[in-house]
Design an enzyme around this catalytic site. Structure first.
Site, short mmCIF file in Angstrom:
data_model
loop_
_atom_site.label_atom_id
_atom_site.label_comp_id
_atom_site.label_asym_id
_atom_site.label_seq_id
_atom_site.Cartn_x
_atom_site.Cartn_y
_atom_site.Cartn_z
N ASP A 112 -34.29 24.14 -12.53
CA ASP A 112 -33.02 23.55 -12.92
C ASP A 112 -32.24 24.50 -13.84
OD1 ASP A 112 -31.37 20.92 -13.07
OD2 ASP A 112 -31.53 21.62 -15.15
N ILE A 113 -31.03 24.84 -13.45
CA ILE A 113 -30.25 25.81 -14.19
C ILE A 113 -29.89 25.29 -15.58
CG2 ILE A 113 -28.04 27.04 -14.25
CD1 ILE A 113 -28.20 27.22 -11.20
#
Length: 214
Positions: free
Chosen positions: A163-164
């Site tokens: 997840d960025i």
């Protein structure tokens, strides 16, 4: 122990305990937990609807996804697996879904109808088992399955390494602004067991003051 998700629009029963333990163990999280006191993760919608919405929203803007969802809800007002299976593919395309997304949505519906997705058994299944079941559906990857476990099932210890937003937040708060690699990110996650979903939620909030929803 696998915890049952609460009713829609409710917060997890473990939230206060998790927040207290994380605040006691991690000074950065202690600040964030104080800053966002009174807020918590909320589960919305049933599993099938949540997963359909995740497919609808892939690779398009939130505004575009909302528009497609409104049209889809109009032609399939009772969003159930059987209703989707019995809807003509052309009708689904006319809602704004690409041909590929139509395939994904129909495949998802068939998995539910055929009993290949076992919602009733999830309470006794581990996170990895549920992820494996979900990613057998076309169009659902590991990240989507992890988001589902956090936001729909409210599992307490999911840590989405890809997840960025999580990467950015850990980089900002712990790594001097440098985004961590997977191994370093995973090592931070080990500090937050068994409440990694909760830690992730607060880290997301540090980037965006609006509650994260899925």
């Amino acid at each position: 122990m696998i915890r049952q998700p609460g009713p829609a629009n409710s917060s997890p029963p473990y939230w206060q305990e998790a927040a207290a333990q994380l605040a006691a163990a991690d000074p950065v999280l202690a600040i964030l937990i104080t800053r966002f006191a009174g807020n918590a993760l909320v589960s919305r919608g049933d599993p099938f609807v949540t997963l359909v919405r995740s497919i609808v929203g892939q690779q398009i803007s939130v505004r575009a996804a909302d528009s497609v969802w409104a049209r889809l809800s109009a032609v399939v007002p009772t969003m159930t697996p059987l209703a989707v299976v019995h809807t003509e593919r052309g009708v689904l395309r006319d809602c704004g879904l690409s041909a590929r997304k139509v395939e994904y949505v129909v495949d998802l519906a068939r998995h539910f109808v055929d009993g290949r997705i076992h919602v009733g058994r999830w309470a006794g299944m581990g996170d990895d088992e549920v992820i494996a079941e979900l990613t057998a559906v076309r169009g659902i990857g590991v990240w989507t399955a992890e988001m589902f476990l956090i936001f729909n099932q409210m599992r307490p210890d999911v840590f989405p390494l890809d997840d960025i937003g999580l990467q950015k937040a850990v980089g900002a708060h712990y790594c001097g602004g440098e985004r961590p690699g997977r191994r370093l990110l995973a090592s931070y996650g080990e500090r937050w067991r068994p409440w990694r979903s909760v830690a992730t939620w607060y880290l997301w909030r540090s980037l965006d003051p609006l509650p994260v929803e899925y």
